[in-house]
Design a protein around this motif. Structure first.
Motif, PDB file in Angstrom:
ATOM      1  N   ALA A   1     -13.342  -0.161   4.997  1.00 38.55           N
ATOM      2  CA  ALA A   1     -12.781   0.900   4.175  1.00 38.55           C
ATOM      3  C   ALA A   1     -12.077   0.352   2.942  1.00 38.55           C
ATOM      4  CB  ALA A   1     -11.815   1.730   5.006  1.00 38.55           C
ATOM      5  N   GLY A   2     -11.879  -0.963   2.887  1.00 37.16           N
ATOM      6  CA  GLY A   2     -11.193  -1.537   1.732  1.00 37.16           C
ATOM      7  C   GLY A   2      -9.740  -1.123   1.659  1.00 37.16           C
ATOM      8  N   ASP A   3      -9.183  -0.793   2.804  1.00 36.32           N
ATOM      9  CA  ASP A   3      -7.808  -0.340   2.857  1.00 36.32           C
ATOM     10  C   ASP A   3      -6.932  -1.553   3.200  1.00 36.32           C
ATOM     11  OD1 ASP A   3      -5.378   0.585   3.632  1.00 36.32           O
ATOM     12  OD2 ASP A   3      -6.134   2.251   4.816  1.00 36.32           O
ATOM     13  N   GLN A   4      -6.066  -1.916   2.264  1.00 41.33           N
ATOM     14  CA  GLN A   4      -5.353  -3.179   2.451  1.00 41.33           C
ATOM     15  C   GLN A   4      -3.991  -3.005   3.105  1.00 41.33           C
ATOM     16  OE1 GLN A   4      -5.438  -4.325  -1.567  1.00 41.33           O
ATOM     17  NE2 GLN A   4      -7.533  -5.053  -1.490  1.00 41.33           N
ATOM     18  N   ARG A   5      -3.799  -1.891   3.770  1.00 44.59           N
ATOM     19  CA  ARG A   5      -2.464  -1.624   4.287  1.00 44.59           C
ATOM     20  C   ARG A   5      -1.995  -2.671   5.294  1.00 44.59           C
ATOM     21  NH1 ARG A   5      -2.756   3.652   7.811  1.00 44.59           N
ATOM     22  NH2 ARG A   5      -4.163   4.444   6.247  1.00 44.59           N
TER      23      ARG A   5
ATOM     24  N   SER B   1      -9.770   3.626  -2.397  1.00 47.36           N
ATOM     25  CA  SER B   1     -10.149   3.558  -0.985  1.00 47.36           C
ATOM     26  C   SER B   1      -9.002   4.046  -0.108  1.00 47.36           C
ATOM     27  CB  SER B   1     -10.583   2.152  -0.603  1.00 47.36           C
ATOM     28  OG  SER B   1      -9.608   1.227  -0.955  1.00 47.36           O
ATOM     29  N   LEU B   2      -7.780   3.795  -0.579  1.00 45.01           N
ATOM     30  CA  LEU B   2      -6.629   4.294   0.178  1.00 45.01           C
ATOM     31  C   LEU B   2      -6.641   5.825   0.217  1.00 45.01           C
ATOM     32  CD1 LEU B   2      -4.218   2.712   1.376  1.00 45.01           C
ATOM     33  CD2 LEU B   2      -2.903   3.577  -0.525  1.00 45.01           C
TER      34      LEU B   2
ATOM     35  N   THR C   1       0.818  -1.206   0.000  1.00 46.75           N
ATOM     36  CA  THR C   1       0.000   0.000   0.000  1.00 46.75           C
ATOM     37  C   THR C   1       0.855   1.259   0.000  1.00 46.75           C
ATOM     38  OG1 THR C   1      -0.214  -0.386   2.344  1.00 46.75           O
ATOM     39  CG2 THR C   1      -2.107  -0.875   0.996  1.00 46.75           C
TER      40      THR C   1
ATOM     41  N   GLN D   1     -22.851  -1.910   3.742  1.00 42.52           N
ATOM     42  CA  GLN D   1     -21.687  -2.146   2.904  1.00 42.52           C
ATOM     43  C   GLN D   1     -21.055  -3.498   3.210  1.00 42.52           C
ATOM     44  OE1 GLN D   1     -19.062   1.227   2.895  1.00 42.52           O
ATOM     45  NE2 GLN D   1     -17.460  -0.023   1.971  1.00 42.52           N
TER      46      GLN D   1
ATOM     47  N   ASP E   1     -10.554  -1.225   8.857  1.00 44.48           N
ATOM     48  CA  ASP E   1      -9.759  -0.759   7.721  1.00 44.48           C
ATOM     49  C   ASP E   1      -9.893  -1.695   6.534  1.00 44.48           C
ATOM     50  OD1 ASP E   1      -8.924   1.425   9.021  1.00 44.48           O
ATOM     51  OD2 ASP E   1      -6.915   0.710   9.490  1.00 44.48           O
TER      52      ASP E   1
ATOM     53  N   ILE F   1      -2.400   8.592  11.104  1.00 40.78           N
ATOM     54  CA  ILE F   1      -2.162   9.963  10.657  1.00 40.78           C
ATOM     55  C   ILE F   1      -2.454  10.963  11.775  1.00 40.78           C
ATOM     56  CG2 ILE F   1      -3.022  11.731   9.086  1.00 40.78           C
ATOM     57  CD1 ILE F   1      -3.062   9.650   6.919  1.00 40.78           C
TER      58      ILE F   1
ATOM     59  N   LEU G   1      -9.052  11.889   6.673  1.00 43.79           N
ATOM     60  CA  LEU G   1      -8.280  12.421   7.782  1.00 43.79           C
ATOM     61  C   LEU G   1      -7.627  13.755   7.457  1.00 43.79           C
ATOM     62  CD1 LEU G   1      -6.690   9.041   8.718  1.00 43.79           C
ATOM     63  CD2 LEU G   1      -8.286  10.308  10.124  1.00 43.79           C
TER      64      LEU G   1
ATOM     65  N   GLN H   1      -9.377   7.138   2.458  1.00 37.92           N
ATOM     66  CA  GLN H   1      -8.985   7.068   3.864  1.00 37.92           C
ATOM     67  C   GLN H   1      -8.148   8.289   4.223  1.00 37.92           C
ATOM     68  OE1 GLN H   1     -10.704   4.899   5.705  1.00 37.92           O
ATOM     69  NE2 GLN H   1      -8.926   3.805   6.485  1.00 37.92           N
TER      70      GLN H   1
ATOM     71  N   ARG I   1       0.009  -6.669   4.421  1.00 36.54           N
ATOM     72  CA  ARG I   1       1.420  -6.996   4.472  1.00 36.54           C
ATOM     73  C   ARG I   1       1.858  -7.273   5.912  1.00 36.54           C
ATOM     74  NH1 ARG I   1       5.711  -7.179   1.130  1.00 36.54           N
ATOM     75  NH2 ARG I   1       7.676  -6.776   2.141  1.00 36.54           N
TER      76      ARG I   1
END
Lengths: 834, 617
Positions: free
Chosen positions: B168-172, A599-600, A568, B438, B164, B90, A607, A603, B175
């Motif tokens: 949110a579909g955030d794949q961070r 989506s990243l 990401t 969702q 997440d 953040i 913020l 996000q 990993r």
């Protein structure tokens, strides 16, 4: 074998030999006359510029580059200005110093790399003479200009020009000069005729070589050794002075009895030299002058060029090339006539052994008696390394191998490594490859550099063979060669992208340490973007593809590769890059096709950049999200008006999204807010922001029943909810009369058990009892139990003839309720019968 | 007791304390990168995990002067070196920027170091750059991926993974999960077989493979044989059910945080709260943690009697015997006594809350939903639940459970229930509903869908029903859901007419009073039995696919170490519940496996739903 010494010439204690390296492959019409020649040490390439001073534009001089064996590498007409000097850098690049002071750099294949200038001042005054020299800092260039000033650049890769101080009284070209590197400083030694000066950065010092006879005359030629340790000066009276380059020590002075200065003068030494010597060349004569005042003289027919090497001098003529060197001590020991050195005896022993003669044993015994067998083997191995002729190498190595058999604890390593190294050296000495390296040079140069040089000359198969043969780890060996090969392959203009990509893929496969993205970057540098993209496809690590794709402005592709990599951070890097590169519309469009990236970014915006988020949804016509965004935003607003206007926007968007339910709910909320505001203003109720339920609760608590009623109707609150609410509220405030009235207002939608329970919760059994009678028959038992009226519960249960209810009542009975228990049990029994 | 070990040959678990040591050493190394006295600011949710790795005195040894919790307020520290130990968020980074910029404005010179754990993200560095303090801080990563909570539970302590990744579909974090797996693989592998289901599982698996290929291979004796990866969104039903196994109940009611629970005064029967570690070290807890709550009291009272007998031995002892008793047994007894009284206190407290009428009815409703029985009554119950404002989260939980088991609500119900919920808890829950929709947790039935479902299922069902009931069948058919189909395929809901003896559980359903076998655990059981997904094609189709089964690199010598082959690592991406862990422990005892549960965080229904709330209360 005895005739090995035939080419040996004694010079003092030592011997010198001249062995032929190659018959030159080239055919040069006029020989080396009238040409500028530069040959690099360590068997480097030879550059040749014919008739450099011819200036007619119709016939330009030809610049030719050959391998050391004379195989033509390239040749092209010289189109730039007149060249004063040619020279090679340590990395086999050709330097052409022009008259106007500019230096042009070409690679081995004659393609122009770059150029630099030796200073503005030179343009007018012109370069009189130039020298290319090597030092620990790299390759340097020194020039003397028409105004008789020297300028130095110690390292052309890190160009810093130094103009040396003026030489007092110098009114013409210095008769001769050399560049010295001493004490980490580069200096120039020059002769103005009678005087010798040393020029360094700041000063010009007159010097005098120690012990130079006064009658010797003025210095007209000078030469410094390969290691900058020794200096040779030739005077106009034919005297040759040799000594240390510090000019503090004299080695010898020889009278050559020649009055003309030599055309070339080169030191001929070797590490651990016994008898250093200087080779001087005149038109018809080659003279080796040693420290011992002895000389050897060879006649020559053709003009030659001398190339100083670490351990000898190469003599290149138009027909052949020879190596002149001092015979290494170990070779002397073995091959000297009637030598009794252990190595010589071992060689002899082996020779007899091959003849099946018992003399072999005698020789062996002789060596063994002196316990010198180990030494003998060592000598043979070492000598083999120094020999150029493969037959001699073989017989020496066989002898060593033979001797080794009689030794028990002798390390085989030197023998094995010498065998391997010789095999490699013989291969690169081949005329077609043309790297006439001696073993000593090879050791100095290191294998890594040798492979680099082979790669640079594009002898890829040979380089790979060597790597495999010497078992060099792939990372430093084969892979490195393949990497270079591929980088070179992508530059072949005559092949299609498809063909090159396929060829590269077949050869490189998935060798460790070869990065396709690196090769692709090379292809991109050569302007072959399509090829680069094809090659990137082979890159297994998507992450590696991204930076180059960005560089090639294939940002969409870069983004999808980044997404593919699952990293990401990488996706985010690309997104940030795109954000700055593209206009907003395109940027959003790009993101739209990449949900992960989108989506990243969302996000991040949530913020960091709320406004962008809105734009993003707008662009996508995502009314649902947009409405949600407005709702969220409304909660950040303190002022009611702006909150309402945001909610109105939300309603609009919900309507567009066909989400009637949400639109309605939001509208209700707006109504509620206005209502709350009104009441807050009127009564100071502090309702703003409460939920509908909480509002009604608050209203009832404040006794504002009418307003609560209004909400109940306006918002179509389900009856049940409202009854529950009112019931609880009244009970909590203990307004029992009001409660009773309420219970009678109409039939309770939540039944009357609730009334009983709520009253009991407020510990008012008296009130609770009032509602027991109203409870539906099914709940009667529960109701009676709730007010702990066991009798009543029992009555109800018996009346309903319900066994399980009777059981429940029974379980609540204590021992004291004997009568009741009996009654219940009886009833249960009778119920069970039926 | 119910769980007398059925198979005695369960293999030994690997030692995971190594993970703690690794994390500690790395942290100390990082702290020493900033020599001299420094104040350490720790992200609030890192406090407990950190405490399990390195206590205050360890930190002090490495020149940490004062410890602060990150509170997003101006700092009061006087130290000239500030070290921040944070999650890569953040907001926190922004706060650090504010701190640094405020110092700059005040002309104060300080050194700042940010230690991100488990890794840093480019987005965080971008914020540092944007705020102009990139050059003023040094950043580092503390790869603290895995915290062993117990012998068989390892947590990534990343509750935000769930929201997440799935919302949110955030794949961070994928990993991160891959790295965690990689670490386990390099320490306890090589794994011989990897199974998985779910999109995120697949990506985590791929990320791990990549890391294996990049790194150097070390071969050693495998301690973990097989791995099963599962996404939380494969099975939402299980975490939404009320937990009735002791450990799960304790978590639902008191909230276990990082393996530690705080019992209030009502439990400790004193005026103080008490923090208690709940793990296998606690002998009493270890015996009841997996028990259905109805058995716990009986066990505890038996235990109390035993204890009394042990105490009673004192009577009639001579001095010498007394001496050995005091020196050897008494301490253990005292300890046991203390624990016993705590757990009795906790059980009483639970009893008070859970044996009320309401709870019984709640359970009944849940079971009806799972069985697909008397749905109308269930809806009324939920309605009343909302109207009476019993609990915001509980109501939401029931709504979700209803929607999943019924494959969505009828439009009329959907609207009315939502409207009532909004009236109860405020209109801002519109956003919560959007989130739930969702994720597919609370949806409206699609008219088209009902038809197709009906077409496919009608054949089978008509046979069972008499003609008169056909209309009923149709109305219920309209509500047939994937969950129903799955439940039938995998036999998740045991027949209700049989009596289920919770003392002698016969399958994993005991963790839900015999009403439901957790889907997640059933899948694991089935896949292990079949050594893959063959025969489960229909099931995976209903679960939206993304299943995989891959043999590891070293298949050859797997037979020789059969013990390791029976140690199975199950990784829940998005969290798992204590009930599921109990179920797996049960399965392990039945089949002679040992399960190691790796999870992004321990979850339960409340945590799951709270992660999806978007109201602004």
């Amino acid at each position: 074998m005895a005739f090995i010494t035939a080419t040996w010439n004694p010079l003092g204690e030592a011997f010198y030999r001249k062995s032929e390296l190659y018959e030159m492959c080239w055919s040069i019409r006029d020989g080396l006359r009238d040409s500028l020649v530069a040959a690099a040490p360590y068997g480097g390439p030879i550059a040749l510029l014919r008739e450099p001073h011819r200036r007619s534009p119709s016939s330009r001089p030809q610049l030719e580059i050959y391998s050391a064996s004379g195989v033509s590498i390239t040749s092209f007409p010289w189109k730039s200005g007149p060249v004063v000097q040619l020279g090679w850098t340590v990395s086999d690049e050709l330097l052409c110093v022009q008259e106007d002071g500019s230096v042009l750099i070409y690679d081995l294949f004659g393609s122009f790399k770059r150029h630099f200038s030796m200073g503005q001042e030179v343009v007018q005054n012109q370069v009189l003479e130039a020298k290319v020299f090597h030092s620990p800092y790299g390759t340097g260039v020194a020039i003397v200009t028409g105004s008789f000033r020297f300028t130095l650049a110690t390292n052309i890769d890190d160009l810093k020009l130094r103009r040396l101080p003026e030489v007092p009284g110098l009114q013409g070209k210095p008769s001769c000069w050399v560049v010295l590197t001493q004490d980490r400083q580069t200096k120039v030694l020059l002769s103005t005729g009678p005087e010798l000066y040393i020029l360094d950065n700041t000063s010009c010092t007159a010097v005098c070589p120690p012990g130079l006879s006064p009658q010797a005359g003025s210095v007209v030629h000078m030469s410094v050794s390969f290691s900058y340790k020794y200096l040779a000066l030739f005077t106009d009276t034919g005297h040759l002075w040799t000594g240390s380059s510090h000019l503090q020590e004299k080695l010898s002075e020889v009278d050559t009895k020649k009055s003309t200065p030599p055309k070339q003068m080169v030191w001929c030494r070797r590490p651990k030299s016994q008898q250093p010597s200087v080779v001087l060349m005149w038109d018809k004569l080659l003279m080796v002058a040693g420290v011992c005042n002895d000389t050897i003289q060879f006649p020559i027919e053709d003009p030659c060029v001398l190339v100083g090497e670490l351990d000898g001098v190469r003599i290149i003529s138009s027909t052949n090339q020879e190596l002149l060197q001092e015979v290494p001590l170990v070779c002397q020991d073995i091959f000297k006539i009637a030598s009794m050195a252990p190595g010589a005896l071992l060689l002899e022993a082996h020779r007899e052994y091959e003849k099946s003669s018992q003399k072999a044993d005698e020789y062996l015994r002789e060596i063994k008696e002196q316990s010198m067998l180990g030494e003998a083997v060592r000598q043979c191995v070492e000598a083999a390394g120094h020999e150029y002729d493969t037959n001699t190498q073989k017989s020496l190595l066989r002898a060593a191998s033979f001797g080794k058999c009689f030794l028990t604890d002798f390390s085989p390593d030197p023998f094995v490594s010498t065998c391997r190294e010789l095999r490699v050296l013989n291969a690169v000495r081949e005329s077609s490859v043309g790297l006439p390296l001696t073993h000593t040079q090879f050791k100095q140069m290191t294998l890594q550099v040798l492979i680099d040089r082979l790669v640079y000359r594009q002898f890829y198969p040979l380089a790979i063979e060597i790597c495999r043969y010497l078992k060099i780890p792939d990372y430093q060996g084969v892979s490195r060669v393949l990497k270079h090969w591929a980088s070179c392959k992508v530059q072949q203009k005559d092949l299609s992208d498809e063909a090159i990509a396929r060829a590269v893929c077949v050869k490189v496969g998935d060798s460790p340490g070869v990065s396709y993205s690196h090769i692709a970057a090379k292809a991109y540098e050569c302007g072959r973007t399509e090829l680069a993209i094809k090659l990137l496809d082979f890159e297994a690590r998507s992450g590696e593809q991204v930076p180059l794709l960005l560089k090639m402005k294939r940002s969409q592709l870069a983004l999808s590769k980044a997404v593919e990599s699952g990293d990401t951070d990488l996706v985010y890097t690309v997104v940030t890059y795109l954000k700055n590169e593209m206009n907003r519309g395109d940027f959003f469009m790009t993101l739209r096709n990449q949900p992960v990236a989108l989506s990243l970014y969302r996000q991040f915006c949530k913020l960091q950049e709320q406004e962008t988020l809105k734009d993003l949804y707008n662009q996508d016509d995502d009314h649902q999200e947009l409405a949600n965004y407005y709702v969220t935003a409304s909660y950040r607003e303190k002022r009611l008006e702006s909150r309402l206007s945001l909610l109105q926007s939300a309603v609009d968007e919900y309507n567009k999204a066909k989400n009637e339910f949400a639109a309605k709910a939001t509208e209700d909320e707006m109504r509620l807010l206005r209502f709350q505001r009104k009441l807050d203003d009127e009564k100071g109720a502090g309702l703003l922001g409460l939920s509908l339920q909480a509002t009604m609760e608050a209203l009832l608590a404040l006794g504002l029943h009418k307003q609560a009623e209004q909400l109940y109707r306006d918002f179509r609150v389900p009856d049940k909810r409202y009854w529950w609410l009112k019931l609880k509220s009244l009970a909590e405030k203990e307004e029992w009369e009001e409660l009773e009235k309420f219970s009678k207002s109409k039939k309770s939608p939540i039944g009357y058990l609730a009334f009983v329970e709520v009253c009991m919760k407020c510990n008012n059994k008296y009130e609770a009892k009032k509602y027991v009678s109203k409870v539906t028959p099914e709940q009667k038992v529960k109701a009676h139990l709730a007010i702990s009226d066991l009798e009543g519960a029992a009555d109800a249960a018996i009346e309903r003839k319900n066994e399980s209810e009777m059981g429940v009542v029974l379980s609540r009975c204590s021992v004291s309720d004997r009568l009741l228990i009996d009654r219940l049990n009886r009833a249960r029994a009778s119920a069970a019968k039926k | 007791m119910a769980h007398s070990a059925r198979r005695k040959d369960c293999p030994e678990l690997p030692d995971f304390s190594l993970l703690k040591r690794l994390a500690r050493d790395q942290l100390i190394y990082l702290l020493e990168q900033l020599p001299g006295k420094k104040d350490l600011f720790i992200e609030a949710d890192l406090m407990s995990p950190l405490d399990r790795i390195a206590n205050v005195s360890t930190l002090k040894q490495h020149e940490v002067h004062k410890l602060y919790k990150v509170e997003h307020k101006p700092v009061v520290s006087t130290s000239d070196q500030l070290c921040f130990l944070i999650r890569p968020r953040i907001q926190t980074v922004k706060w650090i920027c504010d701190v640094a910029n405020a110092d700059k404005a005040a002309g104060k010179f300080r050194r700042y170091k940010i230690i991100f754990t488990p890794q840093k993200f480019y987005a965080c560095e971008a914020v540092l750059e944007e705020q102009g303090i990139f050059g003023d801080v040094t950043t580092d990563e503390w790869a603290f991926n895995l915290l062993p909570l117990d012998d068989d539970i390892i947590s990534l302590e990343l509750p935000e993974f769930f929201r997440d990744n799935f919302l949110a579909g955030d794949q961070r974090w994928v990993r991160t999960a891959g790295s965690a797996l990689h670490l386990l693989h390099s320490l306890y592998g090589p794994f011989s077989k990897i199974y998985g289901i779910g999109r995120c599982s697949k990506m985590a698996y791929e990320s791990w493979r990549e890391q294996v290929e990049e790194g150097e291979q070390r071969t050693h004796q495998a301690e973990i044989g097989k791995v099963f990866l599962i996404d939380r969104d494969v099975d939402f039903v299980t975490p939404l059910c009320s937990q009735v196994v002791y450990e799960g109940l304790v978590d639902d009611i008191f909230r276990i945080k990082c393996g530690c629970v705080e019992f209030g005064p009502e439990v400790t029967s004193s005026d103080k709260s008490m923090k208690v570690m709940l793990n296998s070290q606690d002998k009493v807890f270890n015996e009841i943690r997996n028990e259905h709550f109805s058995n716990v009291f009986g066990f505890l009272s038996q235990k109390a009697r035993n204890l009394q007998t042990a105490y009673d031995k004192r009577r009639g002892m001579d001095i010498k015997q007394m001496k050995t008793f005091v020196s050897e047994e008494l301490k253990g007894l005292k300890q046991e006594h203390r624990l016993l009284s705590l757990h009795i206190g906790a059980s009483e407290s639970i009893m008070k809350k859970k044996t009320k009428q309401d709870f019984q009815e709640l359970l009944k409703t849940e079971h009806s939903l799972l069985e697909g029985f008397e749905i109308r009554e269930c809806i009324s119950f939920i309605e009343e639940h909302i109207n009476r404002q019993v609990s915001m989260i509980e109501s939401l939980r029931l709504l979700c459970l209803l929607s999943i088991t019924e494959n969505g609500l009828l439009p009329k119900d959907f609207r009315s229930l939502k409207a009532q919920y909004l009236q109860s808890y405020g209109v801002d829950h519109l956003l919560t509903f959007a989130n739930l929709r969702q994720l597919g947790l609370l949806v409206e039935q699609q008219p088209g869908e009902t038809l197709t479902v009906m077409e496919s299922k009608v054949g089978k069902l008509v046979n069972d029903k008499t003609a008169g009931k056909l209309t009923d069948a149709f109305s219920s058919l309209a509500k047939k859901s994937n969950f129903r189909a799955l439940s039938r395929k995998l036999n998740l809901v045991p027949k209700s007419d049989e009596e289920y003896d919770l003392r002698v559980p016969r399958d994993m359903a005991y963790i839900f009073s015999g009403a439901y076998v957790p889907l997640s655990c059933k899948l694991i059981e089935q896949v292990l039995d079949r050594d893959g997904w063959t025969g489960l094609e229909e099931v995976t189709r209903l679960l939206n696919g993304h299943e995989f089964a891959v043999s590891g690199s070293t298949g050859g010598d797997s037979k020789t170490k059969s013990d390791a082959q029976r140690i199975i690592l199950v990784m829940f991406l998005g969290g798992c519940t204590f009930s599921e862990i109990s179920a797996l422990r049960f399965l392990g005892r039945e089949r002679g496996y040992k399960f190691i549960v790796v999870t992004t965080a321990i979850t339960n229904s409340s945590r799951l739903l709270e992660a999806l709330l978007d109201n602004h209360a």
